[in-house]
Design a protein around this motif. Structure first.
Motif, PDB file in Angstrom:
ATOM      1  N   ARG A 998     -46.927   7.707  47.628  1.00  0.00           N
ATOM      2  CA  ARG A 998     -45.913   8.412  48.411  1.00  0.00           C
ATOM      3  C   ARG A 998     -44.531   8.220  47.808  1.00  0.00           C
ATOM      4  N   THR A 999     -44.235   6.977  47.381  1.00  0.00           N
ATOM      5  CA  THR A 999     -42.939   6.731  46.745  1.00  0.00           C
ATOM      6  C   THR A 999     -42.813   7.535  45.457  1.00  0.00           C
ATOM      7  N   HIS A1000     -43.897   7.614  44.715  1.00  0.00           N
ATOM      8  CA  HIS A1000     -43.895   8.408  43.488  1.00  0.00           C
ATOM      9  C   HIS A1000     -43.511   9.859  43.768  1.00  0.00           C
ATOM     10  N   LEU A1001     -44.095  10.463  44.780  1.00  0.00           N
ATOM     11  CA  LEU A1001     -43.819  11.865  45.094  1.00  0.00           C
ATOM     12  C   LEU A1001     -42.395  12.041  45.606  1.00  0.00           C
ATOM     13  N   LEU A1002     -41.912  11.074  46.366  1.00  0.00           N
ATOM     14  CA  LEU A1002     -40.532  11.154  46.854  1.00  0.00           C
ATOM     15  C   LEU A1002     -39.541  11.069  45.705  1.00  0.00           C
ATOM     16  N   GLU A1003     -39.815  10.181  44.746  1.00  0.00           N
ATOM     17  CA  GLU A1003     -38.940  10.069  43.585  1.00  0.00           C
ATOM     18  C   GLU A1003     -38.941  11.359  42.776  1.00  0.00           C
ATOM     19  N   LEU A1004     -40.103  11.952  42.620  1.00  0.00           N
ATOM     20  CA  LEU A1004     -40.205  13.200  41.861  1.00  0.00           C
ATOM     21  C   LEU A1004     -39.409  14.305  42.546  1.00  0.00           C
ATOM     22  N   GLN A1005     -39.568  14.417  43.857  1.00  0.00           N
ATOM     23  CA  GLN A1005     -38.846  15.468  44.566  1.00  0.00           C
ATOM     24  C   GLN A1005     -37.334  15.234  44.509  1.00  0.00           C
ATOM     25  N   ARG A1006     -36.931  13.986  44.566  1.00  0.00           N
ATOM     26  CA  ARG A1006     -35.513  13.662  44.518  1.00  0.00           C
ATOM     27  C   ARG A1006     -34.906  14.073  43.181  1.00  0.00           C
ATOM     28  N   LEU A1007     -35.595  13.818  42.080  1.00  0.00           N
ATOM     29  CA  LEU A1007     -35.037  14.183  40.778  1.00  0.00           C
ATOM     30  C   LEU A1007     -35.037  15.704  40.590  1.00  0.00           C
ATOM     31  N   LEU A1008     -36.035  16.391  41.178  1.00  0.00           N
ATOM     32  CA  LEU A1008     -36.036  17.856  41.112  1.00  0.00           C
ATOM     33  C   LEU A1008     -34.895  18.435  41.946  1.00  0.00           C
ATOM     34  N   ASP A1009     -34.637  17.831  43.088  1.00  0.00           N
ATOM     35  CA  ASP A1009     -33.505  18.283  43.911  1.00  0.00           C
ATOM     36  C   ASP A1009     -32.199  18.131  43.144  1.00  0.00           C
ATOM     37  N   THR A1010     -32.056  17.006  42.457  1.00  0.00           N
ATOM     38  CA  THR A1010     -30.838  16.782  41.679  1.00  0.00           C
ATOM     39  C   THR A1010     -30.721  17.796  40.548  1.00  0.00           C
ATOM     40  N   ALA A1011     -31.821  18.055  39.886  1.00  0.00           N
ATOM     41  CA  ALA A1011     -31.793  18.970  38.741  1.00  0.00           C
ATOM     42  C   ALA A1011     -31.390  20.373  39.142  1.00  0.00           C
ATOM     43  N   PHE A1012     -31.780  20.816  40.333  1.00  0.00           N
ATOM     44  CA  PHE A1012     -31.511  22.214  40.733  1.00  0.00           C
ATOM     45  C   PHE A1012     -30.392  22.351  41.764  1.00  0.00           C
ATOM     46  N   ASP A1013     -29.777  21.236  42.137  1.00  0.00           N
ATOM     47  CA  ASP A1013     -28.610  21.315  43.015  1.00  0.00           C
ATOM     48  C   ASP A1013     -27.387  21.556  42.144  1.00  0.00           C
ATOM     49  N   LEU A1014     -26.885  22.793  42.175  1.00  0.00           N
ATOM     50  CA  LEU A1014     -25.783  23.158  41.285  1.00  0.00           C
ATOM     51  C   LEU A1014     -24.485  22.456  41.644  1.00  0.00           C
ATOM     52  N   LYS A1015     -24.443  21.818  42.805  1.00  0.00           N
ATOM     53  CA  LYS A1015     -23.245  21.075  43.201  1.00  0.00           C
ATOM     54  C   LYS A1015     -23.444  19.565  43.091  1.00  0.00           C
ATOM     55  N   ALA A1016     -24.567  19.177  42.556  1.00  0.00           N
ATOM     56  CA  ALA A1016     -24.886  17.746  42.521  1.00  0.00           C
ATOM     57  C   ALA A1016     -23.903  16.955  41.675  1.00  0.00           C
ATOM     58  N   PHE A1017     -23.275  17.632  40.716  1.00  0.00           N
ATOM     59  CA  PHE A1017     -22.413  16.902  39.796  1.00  0.00           C
ATOM     60  C   PHE A1017     -20.940  17.248  39.971  1.00  0.00           C
ATOM     61  N   ASP A1018     -20.600  17.824  41.142  1.00  0.00           N
ATOM     62  CA  ASP A1018     -19.189  17.986  41.464  1.00  0.00           C
ATOM     63  C   ASP A1018     -18.583  16.602  41.619  1.00  0.00           C
ATOM     64  N   LEU A1019     -17.469  16.383  40.983  1.00  0.00           N
ATOM     65  CA  LEU A1019     -16.902  15.043  40.957  1.00  0.00           C
ATOM     66  C   LEU A1019     -16.550  14.535  42.347  1.00  0.00           C
TER      67      LEU A1019
END
Length: 1028
Positions: A998-1019
Motif C-alpha cells: 500500500r505504501t508503494h502505491l501511495l508513493e507512486l501516486q504521489r510522484l505522478l501527482d507531482t509530475a503532472f501538477d503544473l503548479k507543483a514547482f511554483d516558488l
C-alpha cells in the motif's frame, strides 16, 4: 628405537592415549632373536648363508627349500628358540609337526594376522597423518599442531608436542613391540614403499614411511574419494628413490635460485626505500613456477595464464615471464612520464603477455600474467574465465593446451571467500578449466597477523579439500623437495585434470613491505628470521659438497647474473616514457591498428533484414529436435512467439533472441551466464528446453539458427556473484569477437560482486589499458516487492562514470562515437525490446570494447505496450540514445508546459497517467535510454524544442538513489543553467524500497501527482523535496 617411540607416537590419534601405561624405552634388535645355543647352525659364517636364504625367501618363499620356508615362517610367527627348525619330511610322508610347534601354531597365526593388521594401520596412519609431523617450517616455530600450542618458538612447540607423546603408548596402541621391529611383514597393495619388494622388516617399513611422509614434504590426500588418484599419489611419494635428481637438473635448479635471489638483492641495493613486496624468504617460488611450466609444456600445454598477488610479482615478471629487466627497473624512476591513455597502476599490479620458447621442452609457450588490484584473490575467477575462454576458442575440451596457475598468500587463501567460490567452479561443465595448480606462498603471517588469529583451520590450504584437491606441503628452504613436488603437481594436473595445491611453507624476511617494521608485532619470529641462513647459501653449500658444482662455477653464475642486472639498469636510464601498453596481459591481435587505436570511429547500423528476423523468430517458437516433449505451459509460450512473428512485433525475450541469433549467424560467439539464466528468473527466456519424458535431455534452439553459425553458450551458474562475474569478465578478455553477458538474478545481487565491478570493470581500462566488452544485465524496477528485489542501484554505476557533469563537450558529427570511445563504461536503461536489441548488437559492431551495464525490466517483460515492431529493427535502424515524445505534444511544441525526462519503466506509468488526466498536449515525456555517456546533444535538442516548458526529472527511485544526482547537473550544463531542473520522485530514504504494498502505491501516486501538477514547482507554493 628407530624413532618408533617418537614419530609413530605422533601419528596416533589423541583420543587413543587415554588410560594407557607410560612409554617404555626399547632398543634395536636383530630380525632373529633365537640364541646360538638353541639354533647351533647360526654359528660363524653359516649366518651369512642363512641371511642369503632369508632374503631369497622374502622375495618369494618358493625360492628356498620347504624346510627353510617352514623355519622362516615359524621364526616370524614367534615360535620359541629351538623349535623353529623342522627336519625335511621323507618322500610321500605326511607332514610332521613337533609338539612345541603344534602348541603355538594356532595362537601364533592369530598373532601374525593381528600384527599384519597393525602394520597396515601404521602405514595408513602415516599416509593420513604423516604431514602433521613433517619438517615443513624452515624456522621450526610453526604451530600447525592440531591443538592450541602457542606459536611462540621452537622449544615451546616441541616441548608441548613431546609431553603429549609421553602420554601415549604407541606400541600398545598398534599392538606392536620391540621384538617385532625385525619381523618381516607383507606390504598391502595400498603402499609403494617396498619398491620391488613385497615384504619388509618393520624397522625398514617405518624408515621408508618416515622418508616418504615426515621429512620436508607433507602430503594431504587421504580425504580424496577416488582410489586411483590416491594410489597415484602414494606411488609418487612412497616409491624409494623418487627424490633423486641428475646433476644437470640440480645445476639448473641452482641457476634458477641464483636468479631469484640475486634479483631481489639487486632491487634492495638500488631502491632500498621503495615498496616492491619482495620474495625474500621464499626465493624457491621462481624455480617452483618454472618447474611447473616446464613439466606442463612437456605434456603439451601451449598457454599458461597466471594470477598472483603483489608479493614476488616483479621477480615473477623478470624470471618466469621474462619481462625485459630495463622495463622493470625504469618503473622505480620517479621522473618517468606516462604517455598512454589512462592513469596507470603501481608496478607490482601490472600484468604481462609474452610468447617464448621453453628451453626444457623446446616448445613455444605463451605466458600471461594478469594485472590485478590490491584486493587479494579477486583475480582468481578472472584468470579462470580467461583460461576457459582460450580453451574454448582452441577447442581444447580437456585442458591439454591451456592451463592456469594461481598464486596465493597464506592469509588470503584462508580468509577470502572468493577462493571458495572459485574452487566451486572447478568441476562445473561450463566453468571448469580442467585443473588449476595453486601455489601458496605460505610465509606464516598476514601483514601483522599470525595464523592463530587469521584462521580456524590447521592449514591455510584446508579450503581446497572441498574439491578433493591434493595438498602438497613443502619446506621452501629445500629447493629439491620443492622441485619434486611441483613436478608431481604438474603431472597430477596433466593426468587427472583436477586442481592441486602446492603449499610453500616459508617466511617473510622483511616486513609487509620493505619499509615496514615487523618486530613491533612478531619479535620472536623475526629474531629467528635474522639468524636464518638464506636458502641460496644453504643450497649452494649442499651442491658444492656433493660435487654438483664447484665454488668457482657458483660464483661465476652469480657474477654473470649481477652483470645482466647492472647492464639492464644502465639501459633503464634511457627510458623516459612509461608505455603501459607494454604491460598488456590480454592483447587482441588484428582488432586494433598497430599503435593500438580503433580502425574506425563509426558504428554501422545495427538493424537486420526482415527475413532474418522472421527466421530467428521461427526458431525461437519451435522445438528443432524430433520426438522432444516439452512442458504444456511452454507450448503456449512458443505459440505466443509464433503469433508475434506473424504480427511483426516482439516482446523483450524475443528481442533478445533476435540480437543473439543474428550475432551467432555472423560468427560471433554469445555466452550468457548467471543464476537461472537458461529459463530466466522471471520465466521469460526459455533458451534451454527440457524433455518431459527423458531425464537430462535438453535442446537449445539458438544453436539451430544456421549450419555455420557460432556456438551459443547459456549456462546456469553456481549461486555466486563475485566468482561468476569475475569468471565472465575473464572470459570476455580473451577475445573481442564474443558477446559475453552476466545476468544477476535480481539487480541488487551485484552487491556481492562489487569488488569485480569497482576494481576491474569500471576502472580496468584506465589502470591497465585493457578494454573489455562484458555486458551486465541487472533486473531493476520498483514493483512493490520490497527493498531487496527492487533496485539495481543505478546511482552506484553512474557515480563511477568518468564524464564531467560541468563541461558541455564539443558537439561534433562523430560526437556519439567519440563519447563511447572516451567513456569508462556504458549505462543504459532500455524501455522497449527494439532498443535492447540494438544496444546488444552495437556492443559487437562498434570498433572498440566497453563494458555495458543494462538495467533490464521485470514487469515490462510482459507489458502489452512494451513491444516493438519489426520496423524498428530493420536495416538502417540504430540504438536510440534518447527517444523523443511522438504524441500530441510533439506536434504543437509551443503549447507544452512541461517537459519530463525519465528513464526505464516509469515511462509507461507516466504516459498512462498523462492519458488519464487528458494532458497529452501539455506535457511531453522524453526517455533517456543511454544514461552514460550522457547524451548532451540530444538532451539539448529536446530542451531547445520545448523552450517554453519547465524541466522535470521523474524517477521511481528515491531522490538520493536512481539517476537524479547524475542527470541533474548534466541537464543544467546542457541548457547553460538557464532554468531549474525539478524533481518528481520518491523522497530520500536509506532503503531502496518499501516492503508495504500500500505504501508503494501511495508513493507512486504521489510522484505522478507531482509530475503532472503544473503548479507543483511554483516558488510560492512549492514544498520539499522537489528541489532544483
Amino acid at each position: 628405537m628407530h624413532r618408533f617411540t617418537t614419530t609413530v607416537l605422533k601419528l596416533r590419534p589423541l583420543a587413543a592415549a587415554q588410560n594407557l601405561p607410560p612409554t617404555r624405552t626399547v632398543h634395536p634388535a636383530r630380525w632373529l632373536n633365537a640364541s646360538v645355543v638353541a639354533e647351533p647352525f647360526l654359528n660363524g659364517t653359516s649366518s651369512n648363508y642363512v641371511e642369503e636364504m632369508y632374503m631369497a625367501w622374502l622375495e618369494n618363499p618358493k625360492n628356498v627349500h620347504k624346510s627353510w620356508d617352514v623355519f622362516f615362517r615359524n621364526a616370524n610367527a614367534g615360535v620359541p628358540p629351538g623349535s623353529a627348525y623342522q627336519s625335511p619330511q621323507p618322500l610321500g610322508a605326511y607332514p610332521l609337526v613337533s609338539p612345541a610347534v603344534h602348541s603355538v601354531l594356532q595362537p601364533n597365526m592369530e598373532k601374525v594376522v593381528e600384527d599384519h593388521l597393525a602394520v597396515h594401520s601404521l602405514i595408513r596412519e602415516y599416509q593420513v597423518r604423516g604431514h602433521h609431523v613433517a619438517k615443513l617450517d624452515p624456522l621450526e616455530i610453526s604451530c600447525v599442531d592440531f591443538d592450541d600450542a602457542p606459536n611462540g618458538g621452537n622449544s615451546s612447540f616441541y616441548s608441548v608436542f613431546s609431553s603429549r607423546c609421553e602420554q601415549m603408548l604407541c606400541l600398545g596402541y598398534y599392538g606392536l613391540a620391540e621384538r617385532d621391529l625385525d619381523k618381516v611383514f607383507r606390504l598391502p597393495k595400498t603402499t609403494f614403499i617396498g619398491g620391488d619388494d613385497s615384504a619388509l622388516p618393520l624397522r625398514e617399513i617405518i624408515r621408508r614411511l618416515e622418508m616418504a611422509y615426515c621429512q620436508h614434504i607433507g602430503v594431504e590426500f587421504m580425504f580424496i574419494n577416488d582410489l586411483e588418484q590416491c594410489q597415484w599419489i602414494r606411488q609418487k611419494f612412497e616409491t624409494p628413490g623418487v627424490l633423486q635428481f641428475a646433476h644437470e637438473e640440480k645445476r639448473t635448479l641452482l641457476a634458477r635460485m641464483i636468479r631469484s635471489t640475486r634479483f631481489e638483492e639487486f632491487l634492495q641495493r638500488k631502491w632500498s626505500s621503495e615498496k616492491r613486496f619482495g620474495l625474500e624468504g621464499c626465493e624457491s617460488l621462481i624455480p617452483a613456477l618454472k618447474t611447473i611450466i616446464d613439466k606442463s609444456s612437456e605434456s603439451g600445454v601451449e598457454s599458461v595464464i597466471l594470477g598472483m598477488p603483489h608479493r614476488g610479482r616483479l621477480n615473477v615478471l623478470a624470471n618466469v615471464i621474462r619481462k625485459e629487466l630495463e622495463q622493470i627497473f625504469c618503473q622505480f624512476e620517479s621522473k618517468l612520464e606516462a604517455a598512454d591513455e589512462g592513469s596507470g597502476d603501481v608496478k607490482y599490479h601490472l600484468g604481462m603477455y609474452h610468447r617464448r620458447m621453453n628451453r626444457v621442452s623446446d616448445k613455444a609457450i605463451t605466458l600471461s600474467l594478469m594485472a590485478n588490484p590490491s584486493h587479494l584473490e579477486a583475480v582468481d575467477p578472472v584468470v579462470q574465465g580467461k583460461t576457459k575462454a582460450e580453451q574454448f576458442y582452441l577447442g581444447d575440451t580437456e585442458g591439454q593446451k591451456v592451463m592456469s596457475i594461481l598464486l596465493h598468500g597464506d592469509a588470503a587463501f584462508a580468509g577470502q571467500g572468493i577462493v571458495y567460490e572459485t574452487f566451486h567452479l572447478a568441476d562445473l561443465p561450463s566453468y571448469t578449466t580442467h585443473g588449476t595448480i595453486h601455489v601458496v606462498v605460505n610465509n606464516q603471517i598476514g601483514f601483522t597477523t599470525d595464523p592463530r588469529m587469521a584462521r580456524s583451520s590447521p592449514y591455510p590450504t584446508d579450503v581446497a579439500r572441498v574439491v578433493n584437491a591434493p595438498i602438497f606441503h613443502v619446506n621452501a628452504d629445500d629447493p629439491e623437495a620443492v622441485m619434486y613436488v611441483c613436478n608431481v603437481a604438474a603431472e597430477w594436473r596433466s593426468t587427472f585434470h583436477k586442481d592441486v595445491v602446492v603449499d610453500l611453507v616459508c617466511y617473510r624476511r622483511n616486513g609487509h613491505n620493505e619499509i615496514d617494521e615487523p618486530m613491533f608485532t612478531q619479535p620472536l619470529m623475526y629474531k629467528q628470521i635474522k639468524k636464518q641462513k638464506g636458502v641460496l647459501q644453504k643450497f649452494a653449500e649442499k651442491m658444492i659438497s656433493e660435487g654438483v658444482v664447484t665454488r668457482q662455477r657458483y660464483e661465476e653464475e652469480i657474477s654473470k647474473y649481477d652483470r645482466i642486472c647492472e647492464e639492464a639498469y644502465i639501459r633503464s636510464k634511457d627510458e623516459k616514457i612509461m608505455h603501459i601498453k607494454h604491460w598488456l596481459d590480454s592483447p587482441w591481435p588484428g582488432f586494433f591498428t598497430l599503435d593500438g587505436q580503433p580502425r574506425s570511429m563509426t558504428c554501422p547500423p545495427t538493424g537486420i533484414s526482415e527475413d532474418l528476423l522472421v527466421h530467428i523468430g521461427t526458431i525461437a517458437a519451435s522445438v528443432p529436435e524430433q520426438d522432444f516433449t516439452i512442458h504444456g505451459g511452454l507450448t503456449r509460450i512458443l505459440r505466443g512467439r509464433a503469433t508475434m512473428v506473424d504480427q511483426r512485433v516482439c516482446d523483450w525475450a524475443l528481442g533478445e533472441y533476435m540480437a543473439f541469433g543474428s550475432l551467432l549467424k555472423d560468427g560471433v560467439h554469445v555466452r550468457l551466464s548467471g543464476q537461472d539464466v537458461e529459463r530466466g528468473t522471471f520465466s521469460h527466456r526459455h533458451h534451454v528446453l527440457h524433455d518431459q519424458n527423458v531425464d537430462k535431455r535438453t535442446c537449445i534452439p539458438m544453436n539451430y539458427i544456421c549450419p555455420d553459425q557460432a556456438p551459443y553458450t547459456v549456462c546456469n551458474s553456481s549461486l555466486s556473484e563475485y566468482g561468476v562475474l569475475g569468471f565472465e569478465l575473464g572470459f570476455a578478455m580473451a577475445s573481442p569477437n564474443a558477446l559475453v553477458l552476466w545476468e544477476a538474478q535480481f539487480g541488487d545481487f551485484h552487491n556481492t560482486a562489487q569488488c569485480i565491478i569497482d576494481q576491474f570493470i569500471s576502472s580496468g581500462q584506465t589502470k591497465w589499458v585493457r578494454q573489455n566488452g562484458i555486458v551486465l544485465l541487472l533486473p531493476h524496477g520498483m514493483e512493490g516487492m520490497g527493498p531487496e528485489h527492487s533496485s539495481a542501484r543505478p546511482e552506484r554505476f553512474l557515480q563511477m562514470c568518468n564524464d564531467d557533469p560541468d563541461v558541455l563537450p564539443m558537439l561534433t558529427e562523430d560526437f556519439a562515437a567519440q563519447q563511447l570511445y572516451d567513456c569508462n563504461w556504458i549505462v543504459v536503461n532500455c524501455s522497449n525490446p527494439a532498443n535492447y536489441f540494438h544496444v546488444l548488437r552495437r556492443q559487437i559492431l562498434q570498433p572498440y570494447r566497453k563494458p555495458l551495464i543494462v538495467f533490464t525490466p521485470k514487469s515490462l517483460l510482459r507489458h502489452p505496450e512494451a513491444k516493438s515492431s519489426f520496423d524498428d529493427m530493420l536495416p538502417g535502424t540504430n540504438f536510440l540514445r534518447v527517444i523523443p515524445d511522438n504524441g500530441l505534444a510533439a506536434s504543437n511544441v509551443d503549447n507544452v508546459k512541461r517537459l519530463i525526462f525519465c528513464s526505464g519503466k516509469i515511462y509507461y506509468e507516466l504516459i498512462r497517467e498523462r492519458k488519464n488526466r487528458g494532458m497529452d498536449q501539455e506535457v511531453a515525456v522524453v526517455r533517456l535510454e543511454q544514461l552514460s555517456p550522457f547524451p548532451f546533444d540530444l538532451v539539448k535538442t529536446e530542451s531547445d524544442r520545448y523552450a517554453n516548458a519547465d524541466l522535470v526529472w521523474c524517477q521511481e527511485e528515491h531522490k538520493n538513489q536512481g539517476y537524479y544526482d547524475y542527470v541533474k547537473p548534466r541537464i543544467r550544463t546542457t541548457i547553460q543553467r538557464s532554468k531549474p531542473v525539478w524533481y518528481a520522485g520518491r523522497e530520500p530514504a536509506s532503503a531502496p524500497a518499501t516492503g508495504n504494498k500500500r505504501t508503494h502505491l501511495l508513493e507512486l501516486q504521489r510522484l505522478l501527482d507531482t509530475a503532472f501538477d503544473l503548479k507543483a514547482f511554483d516558488l510560492e507554493t512549492m514544498k520539499p523535496p522537489h528541489g532544483f
